[in-house]
Design an enzyme around this catalytic site. Structure first.
Site, PDB file in Angstrom:
ATOM      1  CB  CYS A   1       4.541  -8.019  11.560  1.00  0.00           C
ATOM      2  SG  CYS A   1       5.048  -6.427  10.920  1.00  0.00           S
TER       3      CYS A   1
ATOM      4  CB  SER B   1      -0.149   2.481   4.353  1.00  0.00           C
ATOM      5  OG  SER B   1       0.694   1.847   5.291  1.00  0.00           O
ATOM      6  CB  SER B   2      -3.354  -0.944   7.931  1.00  0.00           C
ATOM      7  OG  SER B   2      -3.656  -1.202   9.284  1.00  0.00           O
TER       8      SER B   2
ATOM      9  CG  HIS C   1      -6.313  -4.128   5.719  1.00  0.00           C
ATOM     10  ND1 HIS C   1      -5.433  -5.154   5.427  1.00  0.00           N
ATOM     11  CD2 HIS C   1      -5.590  -2.979   5.670  1.00  0.00           C
ATOM     12  CE1 HIS C   1      -4.227  -4.638   5.218  1.00  0.00           C
ATOM     13  NE2 HIS C   1      -4.298  -3.327   5.363  1.00  0.00           N
TER      14      HIS C   1
ATOM     15  CG  HIS D   1      -2.132  -0.903   0.985  1.00  0.00           C
ATOM     16  ND1 HIS D   1      -2.906  -1.377   2.014  1.00  0.00           N
ATOM     17  CD2 HIS D   1      -2.675  -1.412  -0.150  1.00  0.00           C
ATOM     18  CE1 HIS D   1      -3.873  -2.139   1.527  1.00  0.00           C
ATOM     19  NE2 HIS D   1      -3.744  -2.175   0.216  1.00  0.00           N
TER      20      HIS D   1
ATOM     21  CD  GLU E   1      -2.671  -8.788   7.828  1.00  0.00           C
ATOM     22  OE1 GLU E   1      -2.566  -9.436   8.892  1.00  0.00           O
ATOM     23  OE2 GLU E   1      -2.066  -7.716   7.624  1.00  0.00           O
TER      24      GLU E   1
END
Length: 319
Positions: free
Chosen positions: A202, A230-231, A131, A47, A133
């Site tokens: 992460c 972008s999260s 999102h 992103h 993901e």
């Protein structure tokens, strides 16, 4: 000669690209080298609009669905965010050569969800609806197998099949503090709930947020270099605000800086989301240097030596 005002700049470290993003971008560039253009990419590989436009200029073609791919003789790369299981199946049905650039840390979450499901546990997913993901993780299991939990309020009203047979996984790019609060609320309501052996947030998300927490209270302003979709970049801005920074902005390019907001500052911190390249940090630094007399100091809070190899489909092709 105009005297520039002095500005102390704290550069957060680590910042910018994580190992999963480097792997995904390298996958597109390596596929272009091996197979030539066009190489199709399902969804933005990461992103960041600058990264996407750069790859487009090299021959990458970005699509949202596989039915937008007209030439099945060329490879299709799945983005770092991961895809539902139905997507590789669809690719195989159409004889599309698919290259999976899903971040290994996202794949870890997929495997955890599958294991919980196999053991008969209902799976709760802490994340943001829509999102990519989250869509990919939910799509690892049969429809209805995963319940999405977005807020602490959601937890209070959750209707589960068996409160003694529950598990949870999380999106990898969430706020560390928010997720901790969510997990605490889950375990209070469902004491028997089973979580991951290691948290799903992460390493790069955690490290970048910790760096921001260190500098945000001691500067007049903070810039997060990254895209609005972008999260992890959005979370960095939120962390800065919660940590006491009165002026935090998410900026992709130097041309996006609202200079009037920064006119009277004497200290500035700069970080970058995990999908933002260092060249954009340098561009914004150069723009500030045109207007201020900079004194730059890097503030390091963690050392990262993480490396992920290319997707196996590309490793085979290069043997």
């Amino acid at each position: 000669m105009t005297v520039k005002p002095k500005l102390n700049v704290l550069l957060c470290a680590p910042r910018g690209f994580c190992a999963g993003v480097v792997r995904a971008i390298d996958a597109v560039e390596e596929a272009l080298r091996i197979y030539g253009a066009p190489v199709y990419v399902r969804h933005e590989i990461v992103h960041n609009k600058y990264v996407v436009e750069t790859l487009k200029s090299k021959g990458a073609v970005f699509v949202e669905e596989l039915d937008e791919v007209p030439d099945t003789s060329q490879p299709v790369i799945f983005s770092a965010h991961g895809v539902p299981k139905s997507i590789p199946v669809e690719a195989a049905t159409r004889n599309i050569f698919a290259i999976d650039a899903t971040c290994p840390l996202v794949t870890k979450v997929h495997r955890e969800a599958e294991l919980h499901h196999k053991r008969g546990r209902q799976v709760l997913l802490v994340g943001h609806a829509g999102h990519p993901e989250v869509v990919g993780t939910i799509g690892q299991l049969p429809a209805g197998s995963i319940l999405l939990v977005q807020t602490i309020e959601d937890i209070a009203s959750l209707q589960v099949e068996d409160e003694h047979n529950l598990s949870y996984v999380t999106q990898t790019t969430l706020s560390v503090d928010d997720t901790r609060s969510m997990v605490e609320a889950l375990t209070r309501r469902f004491p028997d709930i089973v979580g991951p052996h290691r948290e799903d947030i992460c390493y790069a998300t955690t490290n970048r947020q910790e760096a921001v927490k260190q500098v945000a209270p001691i500067v007049d302003a903070l810039i997060v270099v990254g895209s609005s979709n972008s999260s992890n970049s959005q979370r960095l801005k939120e962390v800065a605000e919660r940590s006491g920074c009165k002026l935090a902005r998410l900026v992709l390019r130097a041309e996006d800086v609202e200079w009037e907001l920064f006119a009277n500052i004497s200290s500035l911190a700069i970080t970058a989301g995990a999908s933002a390249p260092e060249i954009l940090v340098e561009e914004i630094m150069d723009a500030f240097a045109e207007r201020f007399d900079l004194h730059v100091e890097e503030v390091s809070t963690a050392n990262e030596g993480v490396f992920f190899p290319l997707p196996r489909e590309l490793r085979r092709a290069t043997v």
